[in-house]
Design a protein around this motif. Structure first.
Motif, mmCIF file in Angstrom:
data_model
loop_
_atom_site.group_PDB
_atom_site.id
_atom_site.type_symbol
_atom_site.label_atom_id
_atom_site.label_comp_id
_atom_site.label_asym_id
_atom_site.label_seq_id
_atom_site.Cartn_x
_atom_site.Cartn_y
_atom_site.Cartn_z
ATOM 1 N N LEU A 83 -3.751 -26.909 27.528
ATOM 2 C CA LEU A 83 -2.940 -27.164 26.040
ATOM 3 C C LEU A 83 -2.620 -26.050 26.036
ATOM 4 O O LEU A 83 -1.711 -25.238 25.030
ATOM 5 C CB LEU A 83 -3.492 -27.960 25.505
ATOM 6 C CG LEU A 83 -2.943 -28.999 24.158
ATOM 7 C CD1 LEU A 83 -1.877 -29.444 23.728
ATOM 8 C CD2 LEU A 83 -4.320 -29.344 23.579
ATOM 9 N N VAL A 84 -3.702 -24.719 25.698
ATOM 10 C CA VAL A 84 -3.299 -23.256 25.416
ATOM 11 C C VAL A 84 -2.224 -22.516 26.182
ATOM 12 O O VAL A 84 -1.511 -21.648 25.264
ATOM 13 C CB VAL A 84 -4.638 -22.253 25.367
ATOM 14 C CG1 VAL A 84 -4.769 -21.075 25.596
ATOM 15 C CG2 VAL A 84 -5.752 -23.180 24.877
ATOM 16 N N PHE A 85 -1.935 -23.035 27.171
ATOM 17 C CA PHE A 85 -1.001 -22.166 28.504
ATOM 18 C C PHE A 85 0.144 -22.611 28.418
ATOM 19 O O PHE A 85 0.978 -21.862 27.276
ATOM 20 C CB PHE A 85 -1.254 -23.019 29.962
ATOM 21 C CG PHE A 85 -0.206 -21.727 30.595
ATOM 22 C CD1 PHE A 85 -0.596 -20.474 30.501
ATOM 23 C CD2 PHE A 85 0.732 -22.906 31.034
ATOM 24 C CE1 PHE A 85 0.349 -19.891 31.675
ATOM 25 C CE2 PHE A 85 1.868 -22.282 31.684
ATOM 26 C CZ PHE A 85 1.839 -20.214 32.052
ATOM 27 N N SER A 86 0.219 -23.966 27.313
ATOM 28 C CA SER A 86 1.626 -24.533 26.665
ATOM 29 C C SER A 86 1.886 -23.827 25.246
ATOM 30 O O SER A 86 2.931 -23.039 25.254
ATOM 31 C CB SER A 86 1.165 -25.645 26.491
ATOM 32 O OG SER A 86 2.358 -26.539 28.108
ATOM 33 N N LEU A 87 0.825 -24.132 24.392
ATOM 34 C CA LEU A 87 0.790 -23.253 23.329
ATOM 35 C C LEU A 87 0.932 -21.723 23.571
ATOM 36 O O LEU A 87 2.233 -20.612 22.233
ATOM 37 C CB LEU A 87 -0.496 -22.938 22.350
ATOM 38 C CG LEU A 87 -0.048 -25.194 21.938
ATOM 39 C CD1 LEU A 87 -1.491 -24.998 21.307
ATOM 40 C CD2 LEU A 87 0.546 -24.804 20.643
ATOM 41 N N TRP A 88 1.074 -21.003 24.276
ATOM 42 C CA TRP A 88 1.330 -19.303 24.218
ATOM 43 C C TRP A 88 2.240 -19.160 24.764
ATOM 44 O O TRP A 88 3.070 -18.219 24.656
ATOM 45 C CB TRP A 88 -0.391 -18.469 25.781
ATOM 46 C CG TRP A 88 0.140 -17.549 25.881
ATOM 47 C CD1 TRP A 88 -0.006 -16.633 24.619
ATOM 48 C CD2 TRP A 88 0.677 -16.339 27.118
ATOM 49 N NE1 TRP A 88 0.163 -14.910 25.485
ATOM 50 C CE2 TRP A 88 0.448 -15.325 26.896
ATOM 51 C CE3 TRP A 88 1.042 -17.136 27.904
ATOM 52 C CZ2 TRP A 88 1.278 -14.862 27.755
ATOM 53 C CZ3 TRP A 88 1.658 -16.639 29.051
ATOM 54 C CH2 TRP A 88 1.422 -15.111 29.609
ATOM 55 N N SER A 89 2.589 -20.292 26.093
ATOM 56 C CA SER A 89 3.924 -20.143 27.253
ATOM 57 C C SER A 89 5.626 -20.404 26.325
ATOM 58 O O SER A 89 6.606 -19.745 26.086
ATOM 59 C CB SER A 89 4.173 -20.259 28.688
ATOM 60 O OG SER A 89 3.809 -21.779 27.947
ATOM 61 N N GLU A 90 5.348 -21.480 25.001
ATOM 62 C CA GLU A 90 6.603 -22.721 24.412
ATOM 63 C C GLU A 90 6.211 -22.083 23.097
ATOM 64 O O GLU A 90 6.267 -24.216 23.074
ATOM 65 C CB GLU A 90 7.072 -23.088 25.323
ATOM 66 C CG GLU A 90 7.851 -22.710 26.353
ATOM 67 C CD GLU A 90 8.317 -24.027 27.260
ATOM 68 O OE1 GLU A 90 9.213 -24.873 26.793
ATOM 69 O OE2 GLU A 90 8.285 -24.301 28.446
ATOM 70 N N PRO A 91 5.604 -21.679 22.881
ATOM 71 C CA PRO A 91 5.077 -22.132 21.270
ATOM 72 C C PRO A 91 6.553 -22.786 19.897
ATOM 73 O O PRO A 91 5.994 -23.623 19.635
ATOM 74 C CB PRO A 91 4.506 -20.816 20.223
ATOM 75 C CG PRO A 91 6.052 -19.393 20.803
ATOM 76 C CD PRO A 91 5.764 -19.510 22.643
ATOM 77 N N VAL A 92 7.202 -22.634 19.833
ATOM 78 C CA VAL A 92 8.411 -22.899 19.475
ATOM 79 C C VAL A 92 8.662 -24.455 20.085
ATOM 80 O O VAL A 92 8.380 -24.858 19.047
ATOM 81 C CB VAL A 92 10.025 -22.129 18.953
ATOM 82 C CG1 VAL A 92 10.761 -23.158 19.094
ATOM 83 C CG2 VAL A 92 9.404 -20.709 18.847
ATOM 84 N N VAL A 93 9.138 -24.329 20.964
ATOM 85 C CA VAL A 93 8.792 -25.930 21.447
ATOM 86 C C VAL A 93 7.955 -26.672 21.645
ATOM 87 O O VAL A 93 7.942 -28.067 20.671
ATOM 88 C CB VAL A 93 8.743 -26.027 23.068
ATOM 89 C CG1 VAL A 93 8.842 -27.511 24.142
ATOM 90 C CG2 VAL A 93 10.166 -25.210 23.275
ATOM 91 N N CYS A 94 6.377 -26.068 21.257
ATOM 92 C CA CYS A 94 5.185 -26.989 20.958
ATOM 93 C C CYS A 94 5.278 -27.376 19.203
ATOM 94 O O CYS A 94 4.302 -28.102 18.692
ATOM 95 C CB CYS A 94 3.794 -26.419 21.465
ATOM 96 S SG CYS A 94 4.220 -26.392 23.020
ATOM 97 N N GLY A 95 5.439 -26.264 18.303
ATOM 98 C CA GLY A 95 5.322 -26.480 16.874
ATOM 99 C C GLY A 95 6.827 -27.709 16.828
ATOM 100 O O GLY A 95 6.473 -28.482 15.764
ATOM 101 N N ILE A 96 7.463 -27.596 17.453
ATOM 102 C CA ILE A 96 9.080 -29.065 16.859
ATOM 103 C C ILE A 96 8.265 -30.088 17.232
ATOM 104 O O ILE A 96 8.469 -31.218 16.919
ATOM 105 C CB ILE A 96 9.629 -28.657 17.565
ATOM 106 C CG1 ILE A 96 10.011 -26.947 16.908
ATOM 107 C CG2 ILE A 96 10.763 -29.715 17.692
ATOM 108 C CD1 ILE A 96 11.826 -26.638 17.925
ATOM 109 N N GLY A 97 7.751 -29.956 18.530
ATOM 110 C CA GLY A 97 6.613 -31.162 19.119
ATOM 111 C C GLY A 97 5.171 -31.156 18.051
ATOM 112 O O GLY A 97 5.430 -32.743 17.378
#
Length: 176
Positions: A83-97
């Protein structure tokens, strides 16, 4: 609400289909998969964490499957890393999700939490419910029945009949 003969959740399927089509029109499929994947993994971790909390706070409730707490803890460690890696690598996509997920919060507050709604809101909800029930041929399921599976097994023949054909009567003495 479920279909009266086939016991399928028609309104939920229609809503999912329409929302998926809208999301597919707005962008590419890989971005949609990333949005949904991030939110799914977020909920998977929350579910496993809930299992640990329940094991700790309510150790005496019956559980159909008992496993060592080591497995959920190891899962949560890997989950937190991903989860932290996803937030770090693609913060925009995670934020939109997360924003897509948070669109359910106003629906919850307007539909469930707000107890003293005006009569016009109740009438509007009743009208929408009635129209959707008639259009989709659905009813609320009977939750309290103990022999529900027996009824389903007895009526499987009726469930597979097309809607527009009359169901054959079980009474042998009836004349058509």
């Amino acid at each position: 609400m479920i279909h009266v003969k086939r016991c399928t959740p028609i309104p939920a399927l229609l809503f999912t289909c329409i929302s998926t089509l809208l999301m597919l029109v707005t962008g590419d499929i890989y971005t949609l998969i990333n949005y949904v994947g991030f939110i799914n993994y977020l909920f998977y971790g929350v579910t496993v964490a809930g299992q640990i909390v329940l094991r700790w706070k309510k150790p005496d409730i019956p559980r159909p499957i008992k496993i060592s707490l080591l497995f959920p803890i190891i899962y949560l460690l890997f989950w937190a890393f991903l989860l932290v890696f996803s937030l770090w690598s693609e913060p925009v996509v995670c934020g939109i999700g997360l924003a897509i997920m948070l669109t359910g919060v106003p629906v919850y507050f307007l539909g469930v939490y707000w107890q003293h709604k005006p009569i016009c809101v109740h009438n509007c909800i009743k009208l929408i419910t009635l129209v959707s029930q008639k259009m989709c041929v659905v009813v609320y399921p009977n939750v309290g029945e103990s022999s529900e599976t027996e009824m389903i097994n007895e009526n499987t023949e009726e469930q597979w009949q097309p809607i527009n054909q009359p169901i054959a009567s079980k009474d042998k003495n009836s004349v058509k």
